[in-house]
Scaffold this motif. Structure first.
Motif, PDB file in Angstrom:
ATOM      1  N   SER A 246       6.898   3.413  -6.519  1.00  0.00           N
ATOM      2  CA  SER A 246       5.554   2.830  -6.577  1.00  0.00           C
ATOM      3  C   SER A 246       5.572   1.472  -7.261  1.00  0.00           C
ATOM      4  CB  SER A 246       4.601   3.770  -7.322  1.00  0.00           C
ATOM      5  OG  SER A 246       4.463   5.001  -6.629  1.00  0.00           O
TER       6      SER A 246
ATOM      7  N   GLU B 266      -5.280  -2.824  -5.803  1.00  0.00           N
ATOM      8  CA  GLU B 266      -5.688  -2.603  -4.411  1.00  0.00           C
ATOM      9  C   GLU B 266      -6.873  -3.471  -4.045  1.00  0.00           C
ATOM     10  OE1 GLU B 266      -8.510  -1.080  -1.618  1.00  0.00           O
ATOM     11  OE2 GLU B 266      -8.665  -0.351  -3.679  1.00  0.00           O
TER      12      GLU B 266
ATOM     13  N   ILE C  23       0.237   3.286  -2.929  1.00  0.00           N
ATOM     14  CA  ILE C  23      -0.868   4.243  -2.887  1.00  0.00           C
ATOM     15  C   ILE C  23      -0.475   5.461  -2.072  1.00  0.00           C
ATOM     16  CG2 ILE C  23      -3.260   4.589  -2.162  1.00  0.00           C
ATOM     17  CD1 ILE C  23      -3.719   1.611  -2.572  1.00  0.00           C
ATOM     18  N   GLY C  24       0.222   5.246  -0.952  1.00  0.00           N
ATOM     19  CA  GLY C  24       0.574   6.365  -0.073  1.00  0.00           C
ATOM     20  C   GLY C  24       1.632   7.286  -0.641  1.00  0.00           C
TER      21      GLY C  24
ATOM     22  N   ALA D 130       2.844   9.171   2.594  1.00  0.00           N
ATOM     23  CA  ALA D 130       2.689  10.557   2.159  1.00  0.00           C
ATOM     24  C   ALA D 130       3.940  11.401   2.420  1.00  0.00           C
ATOM     25  CB  ALA D 130       1.456  11.173   2.814  1.00  0.00           C
TER      26      ALA D 130
ATOM     27  N   PHE E 148       0.811  -1.219   0.000  1.00  0.00           N
ATOM     28  CA  PHE E 148       0.000   0.000   0.000  1.00  0.00           C
ATOM     29  C   PHE E 148       0.846   1.270   0.000  1.00  0.00           C
ATOM     30  CE2 PHE E 148      -3.779  -2.242  -0.003  1.00  0.00           C
ATOM     31  CZ  PHE E 148      -4.871  -1.388   0.068  1.00  0.00           C
TER      32      PHE E 148
ATOM     33  N   TYR F 263      -3.703   1.956   6.719  1.00  0.00           N
ATOM     34  CA  TYR F 263      -3.629   3.350   7.149  1.00  0.00           C
ATOM     35  C   TYR F 263      -2.215   3.723   7.580  1.00  0.00           C
ATOM     36  CZ  TYR F 263      -8.638   3.656   6.676  1.00  0.00           C
ATOM     37  OH  TYR F 263      -9.907   3.673   6.157  1.00  0.00           O
TER      38      TYR F 263
ATOM     39  N   LEU G 253       0.389  10.201  -2.877  1.00  0.00           N
ATOM     40  CA  LEU G 253      -0.714  11.010  -2.353  1.00  0.00           C
ATOM     41  C   LEU G 253      -0.442  12.516  -2.392  1.00  0.00           C
ATOM     42  CD1 LEU G 253      -2.152   9.061   0.729  1.00  0.00           C
ATOM     43  CD2 LEU G 253      -3.330   9.632  -1.388  1.00  0.00           C
TER      44      LEU G 253
ATOM     45  N   TYR H  37      -0.559   4.704   4.375  1.00  0.00           N
ATOM     46  CA  TYR H  37      -0.944   6.059   3.971  1.00  0.00           C
ATOM     47  C   TYR H  37      -0.166   7.094   4.786  1.00  0.00           C
ATOM     48  CZ  TYR H  37      -5.078   3.899   1.786  1.00  0.00           C
ATOM     49  OH  TYR H  37      -5.922   3.142   1.021  1.00  0.00           O
TER      50      TYR H  37
ATOM     51  N   THR I 102     -10.902  13.667   5.662  1.00  0.00           N
ATOM     52  CA  THR I 102      -9.911  13.694   4.591  1.00  0.00           C
ATOM     53  C   THR I 102     -10.205  14.778   3.555  1.00  0.00           C
ATOM     54  OG1 THR I 102     -11.120  12.000   3.353  1.00  0.00           O
ATOM     55  CG2 THR I 102      -9.410  11.248   4.852  1.00  0.00           C
TER      56      THR I 102
END
Length: 396
Positions: free
Chosen positions: A181, A123, A29-30, A162, A26, A155, A33, A158, A233
């Protein structure tokens, strides 16, 4: 040789490789961001509408692929779903890299859009497969723990991804983000390479609508409780700007720390006490958090409201999720997990535009009153689950 470790430790050790794989995977994805919106808007010179389409494509693809991911986990095995999802997620990083070679901004955005679609599908496979795999390894009686640990991994990725992404971008540009990524999901494969697979739970495809019928009520509870997360968010930065409070980032920190802390300390409660009972208590906490933000006249109160929202929402997800697992046919567990998580996708997809209209008609603070109302309605869902008998005469 039998293990002499306490049962809770055994469950944790079984889930650890899957949790690590979700966390590392993940990061794909983070990491983008904080970077991707600026790359599309400032780097490519495209409009905010295009930014929204590129960012939102991931969530749309995740939603639309949930049923497929669940069927793959049930009929081909949850391990295969996770491995496939990580490979698809890595291909999204390759698409990011390819976008840098395009001759025009429009072409670059098109390739980025493809990458976001691939990431959403990846995902969906990883989450659905990880939940089904974890429940298969730890047993349905530990479904709440499985959801708690997978959620911590998501989480956590994330939260760490970031700031790490911002640092990678500052040092290596968008090419560095694209490479990282791509690499992160490939590294995640190593975490689960030697983990025992669980047998597919279904020999043939179960119609998605049949499984949806068994999990729609817990899913509705998840959707309503997720509105509180969605408004944090989407709108907390706008609220802080409107109030002149300064650092909205601490609100995200407060939410995230409370979310992870609640999962670590109380993630076992849905399995022990019942998912609906835990959800019932936690959505009250979340609603109070939303009301605190709505009525806040200082940043400190808003931070407290964000923390209470994170604490309550943290256990609402596994709380309603345990009820979904208990109501779903055992041979369709993967499809059930996909259907359940799809309610989160729907909620997050609707919250932004719907409550953005509320903010435009009244003020940005009003979205938190609306959030409190939505979360309050999820309390009624929890009450309904408590009153609804499960198969075999048991109660939630």
């Amino acid at each position: 040789m039998p293990s002499h470790a306490p049962p809770g430790v055994n469950v944790f050790l079984r889930l650890l490789p899957i949790t690590l794989a979700v966390f590392i995977g993940f990061l794909a994805i983070g990491l983008p961001l904080p970077v991707l919106p600026l790359h599309v808007h400032d780097g490519l010179g495209l409009s905010p509408l295009v930014v929204g389409v590129v960012i939102g494509a991931q969530f749309a693809a995740a939603l639309l692929s949930r049923a497929w991911a669940g069927h793959l986990a049930d009929t081909r095995g949850a391990r295969r779903a996770v491995v496939t999802g990580l490979l698809v997620s890595a291909s999204a990083g390759l698409a990011y890299l390819a976008s840098l070679a395009c001759a025009t901004p429009a072409a670059s955005a098109g390739v980025l859009l493809l990458g976001r679609v691939l990431l959403g599908c990846g995902e969906s496979l990883v989450v659905t497969g990880a939940l089904s795999w974890g429940v298969g390894l730890a047993g349905p009686q530990n479904a709440g723990k499985v959801m708690a640990w997978v959620g911590i991994a998501m989480y956590g990725a994330y939260a760490l991804g970031a700031p790490t992404g911002a640092a990678v971008h500052a040092a290596h540009g968008f090419a560095g983000i694209a490479a990282a990524s791509c690499l992160a999901p490939l590294l995640a494969l190593g975490a689960v390479w030697g983990v025992r697979a669980v047998a597919p739970t279904a020999a043939r495809r179960t119609p998605f609508y049949r499984v949806l019928g068994s999990v729609w009520l817990p899913g509705l509870g998840l959707a309503l409780s997720s509105v509180g997360f969605g408004v944090i968010t989407a709108f907390i930065a706008l609220l802080f700007a409107a109030k002149g409070w300064g650092n909205a980032g601490l609100a995200f920190t407060a939410f995230g720390l409370a979310f992870i802390g609640a999962r670590l300390l109380f993630g076992h409660l849905p399995d022990r006490l019942g998912g609906a009972r835990v959800a019932l208590a936690c959505v009250v906490v979340e609603a109070v958090g939303q009301l605190l933000i709505w009525g806040a006249d200082t940043a400190a109160l808003a931070y407290l409201g964000a923390a209470l929202t994170g604490f309550g929402y943290s256990l609402a997800f596994p709380g309603f999720g345990v009820e979904a697992v208990r109501r779903a046919p055992p041979q369709s567990r993967g499809v059930a997990m996909g259907a359940y998580v799809a309610f989160l996708d729907i909620a997050l997809g609707i919250t932004g535009p719907a409550l953005g209209a509320v903010a435009g008609a009244w003020n940005v603070g009003a979205v938190y009153l609306a959030g409190a109302v939505a979360v309050g309605l999820s309390l009624l869902v929890a009450v309904g689950l408590l009153a609804t008998p499960l198969r075999g005469g048991r109660h939630a």
